[in-house]
Design a protein around this motif. Sequence first.
Motif, PDB file in Angstrom:
ATOM      1  N   VAL A 463       0.847  -1.203   0.000  1.00 56.75           N
ATOM      2  CA  VAL A 463       0.000   0.000   0.000  1.00 56.75           C
ATOM      3  C   VAL A 463       0.879   1.249   0.000  1.00 56.75           C
ATOM      4  N   CYS A 464       0.752   2.044  -1.061  1.00 58.02           N
ATOM      5  CA  CYS A 464       1.530   3.284  -1.169  1.00 58.02           C
ATOM      6  C   CYS A 464       1.215   4.184   0.017  1.00 58.02           C
ATOM      7  N   ARG A 465       2.267   4.779   0.585  1.00 57.47           N
ATOM      8  CA  ARG A 465       2.080   5.598   1.781  1.00 57.47           C
ATOM      9  C   ARG A 465       1.525   6.981   1.464  1.00 57.47           C
ATOM     10  N   HIS A 466       1.343   7.280   0.185  1.00 56.74           N
ATOM     11  CA  HIS A 466       0.796   8.590  -0.149  1.00 56.74           C
ATOM     12  C   HIS A 466      -0.717   8.601   0.047  1.00 56.74           C
ATOM     13  N   LYS A 467      -1.455   7.909  -0.835  1.00 59.21           N
ATOM     14  CA  LYS A 467      -2.917   7.902  -0.703  1.00 59.21           C
ATOM     15  C   LYS A 467      -3.490   6.499  -0.824  1.00 59.21           C
ATOM     16  N   GLY A 468      -2.653   5.470  -0.665  1.00 56.74           N
ATOM     17  CA  GLY A 468      -3.202   4.124  -0.521  1.00 56.74           C
ATOM     18  C   GLY A 468      -3.418   3.317  -1.772  1.00 56.74           C
ATOM     19  N   CYS A 469      -2.888   3.725  -2.931  1.00 61.01           N
ATOM     20  CA  CYS A 469      -2.961   2.855  -4.105  1.00 61.01           C
ATOM     21  C   CYS A 469      -2.004   1.670  -3.904  1.00 61.01           C
ATOM     22  N   ILE A 470      -2.134   0.664  -4.767  1.00 61.59           N
ATOM     23  CA  ILE A 470      -1.275  -0.525  -4.667  1.00 61.59           C
ATOM     24  C   ILE A 470      -0.080  -0.345  -5.592  1.00 61.59           C
ATOM     25  N   ASP A 481       6.758   0.942  -7.867  1.00 68.40           N
ATOM     26  CA  ASP A 481       6.269   2.231  -8.388  1.00 68.40           C
ATOM     27  C   ASP A 481       4.763   2.336  -8.167  1.00 68.40           C
ATOM     28  N   CYS A 482       4.318   3.503  -7.738  1.00 66.85           N
ATOM     29  CA  CYS A 482       2.884   3.685  -7.536  1.00 66.85           C
ATOM     30  C   CYS A 482       2.230   4.225  -8.813  1.00 66.85           C
ATOM     31  N   PRO A 483       1.231   3.533  -9.323  1.00 69.30           N
ATOM     32  CA  PRO A 483       0.595   3.944 -10.582  1.00 69.30           C
ATOM     33  C   PRO A 483      -0.306   5.161 -10.450  1.00 69.30           C
ATOM     34  N   CYS A 484      -0.578   5.602  -9.237  1.00 67.67           N
ATOM     35  CA  CYS A 484      -1.524   6.723  -9.096  1.00 67.67           C
ATOM     36  C   CYS A 484      -0.845   8.084  -9.303  1.00 67.67           C
ATOM     37  N   HIS A 485       0.170   8.407  -8.487  1.00 70.48           N
ATOM     38  CA  HIS A 485       0.794   9.731  -8.593  1.00 70.48           C
ATOM     39  C   HIS A 485       2.311   9.671  -8.682  1.00 70.48           C
ATOM     40  N   GLY A 486       2.876   8.440  -8.823  1.00 71.90           N
ATOM     41  CA  GLY A 486       4.300   8.331  -9.149  1.00 71.90           C
ATOM     42  C   GLY A 486       5.269   8.169  -8.001  1.00 71.90           C
ATOM     43  N   SER A 487       4.797   7.957  -6.785  1.00 70.95           N
ATOM     44  CA  SER A 487       5.756   7.670  -5.711  1.00 70.95           C
ATOM     45  C   SER A 487       6.502   6.386  -6.042  1.00 70.95           C
ATOM     46  N   ARG A 488       7.773   6.327  -5.689  1.00 77.01           N
ATOM     47  CA  ARG A 488       8.578   5.140  -5.997  1.00 77.01           C
ATOM     48  C   ARG A 488       9.387   4.750  -4.762  1.00 77.01           C
ATOM     49  N   GLY A 498       8.732  11.451  -4.513  1.00 81.54           N
ATOM     50  CA  GLY A 498       7.464  11.897  -3.979  1.00 81.54           C
ATOM     51  C   GLY A 498       6.337  11.616  -4.957  1.00 81.54           C
ATOM     52  N   PRO A 499       5.102  11.940  -4.641  1.00 81.56           N
ATOM     53  CA  PRO A 499       4.725  12.750  -3.486  1.00 81.56           C
ATOM     54  C   PRO A 499       4.708  12.020  -2.142  1.00 81.56           C
ATOM     55  N   SER A 500       4.852  10.682  -2.110  1.00 80.24           N
ATOM     56  CA  SER A 500       4.893  10.045  -0.798  1.00 80.24           C
ATOM     57  C   SER A 500       6.069  10.596  -0.005  1.00 80.24           C
TER      58      SER A 500
HETATM   59 FE1  FES Z   1       0.743   6.395  -4.413  1.00 85.36          FE
HETATM   60 FE2  FES Z   1      -0.404   8.789  -4.573  1.00 85.36          FE
HETATM   61  S1  FES Z   1      -1.266   6.923  -3.861  1.00 85.36           S
HETATM   62  S2  FES Z   1       1.577   8.202  -5.188  1.00 85.36           S
END
Ligand code: FES
Length: 508
Positions: A463-470, A481-488, A498-500
């Motif tokens: 679970v991405c620590r930014h907003k919870g995408c997988i 890599d997070c597919p939602c906003h690009g945290s890695r 970032g943004p995480s």
């Molecule tokens: Fe992962 Fe926003 S939820 S970068």
Amino acid sequence: MNLSLNSSAGATTPYWSQTAATPTFPSLKENTETDVCVVGAGIAGLTTAYLLAVEGKKVTVLEDGKIVSGETQRTTAHITNALDDRYYELERLHGEFGSKLAASSHTAAINEIERIVKQEKIACDFERVDGYLFVPPDQSTDVLEKELAAAHRAGLKDIKLQTTAALNTYDLGVTLHFPHQAQFNPLHYLFAVAKSIEKQGGRVYQGTHVSSVEGDKQATVTTKDGHTVRADSVVIATNAPINDNFAIYTRQAPYRTYVVGLKIPKGAVRKALYWDTADPYHYMRIAHEEDHDVLIVGGEDHKTGQATDGGLRFSRLETWARTRVPQAQELLYSWSGQVMEPIDGLAFIGRNPLDAENIFIATGDSGNGITHGTIAGMLLRDLILDRKNPWQDLYDPSRVNVRSAKEFLKESANVATELLEWVKPGESEDQMQPDSGRVVRRGLKRIAIYCDTKGAKHELSAVCRHKGCIVAWNPTEKTWDCPCHGSRYETDGTVINGPSSADLSANT
Ligand code: FES
């Protein structure tokens, strides 16, 4: 807020990093005070710090890895006012006046880099070159005529349609000729800029993780080691801002782009910048070695975390390059990088929305990171020195652009689709190859499993620590890599983009 970033950007090695030894800077070991604290030592952060230091400001740069070890070293360093989003699109999104300002700001950025190179006597292979925009084979050239008319309205009157051969090894057909573009070695340039910051009395620290930024009359930046930097102003220049509070991550999208470098005989290809209008598009330039040239070709972009076929993409780029340059010899380099695409095509540079007045950001390279990073330096210098700048409204991170509603909805729908990953079945846990990753399901939990080179498995929450995408496994860069906003994240969960602002959690 709590923030923490490492700055290694992936497992592949960009060409530039093999041409220059990174200078060493100390880490921050005490509390300190400064006029301006800059977080992030890529082109935006170092240019901002340099220009403010020249103006007599006391600047302190904090970089958690080595300087220029993030996305700036993964660029192909086209220095251009031929913008990826096309002038006819920028005119639709920002009006004719906005398009004019975009053109003049990117032209000014090219000139500013040239000025700094001369001023600081930087040996970075800076040279003025022509640029050529062309269509893929069998496609109508109407788009070039449309772009020509929009570029002229934007004030770029010296751009012309050209029917004579632009590339000496392959017939590109009709091209749009952009004169007075430029190229350089970005590491040679920025290492010298960093040294110059020190000469002007500024301080550069590497290996210094920032864990929080609090704006107030005087802002406080706190490092992971517990040291503080008190500053009149803070600039966050970390690719995707680590202090993003909703206003930015919903209005830009992360993309991976791929690059190959092929050996070619010296002088075999006419030196210029080349771009096509394919979707995703290709871009090409030449770099010089002592006894050969390097043909650098990029493209094959996809949304971060939404493709796992990096090897295939490198192969397609190589084929594309060899078709156009049959003299190409062995493949020397392959790497990928991350591009942040704002929904209205232009970077976000200025005061951080919904934050204190003295906290600034620079993000949203839009595939023109060298010029956008340099514009950030000039614009943030003026904002911090309380000077008027003609570009401040155009790049204002708080801008609301209703004409980009279609792009906003498209990216929001894409993020919503990614949230469905929560209910999809996971991958099998069996027979994992060494040095690979998978996301599996156990009950309601999603787990990121990394199988190391010796076959041992390491589990983290997916679970991405930014907003919870997988998060998804990136087999090219060996990252999550997070597919939602690009945290890695690195394989051990350490956040690298970032943004995480936090590492992946342990699987408990
Ligand atoms: Fe992962 Fe926003 S939820 S970068």
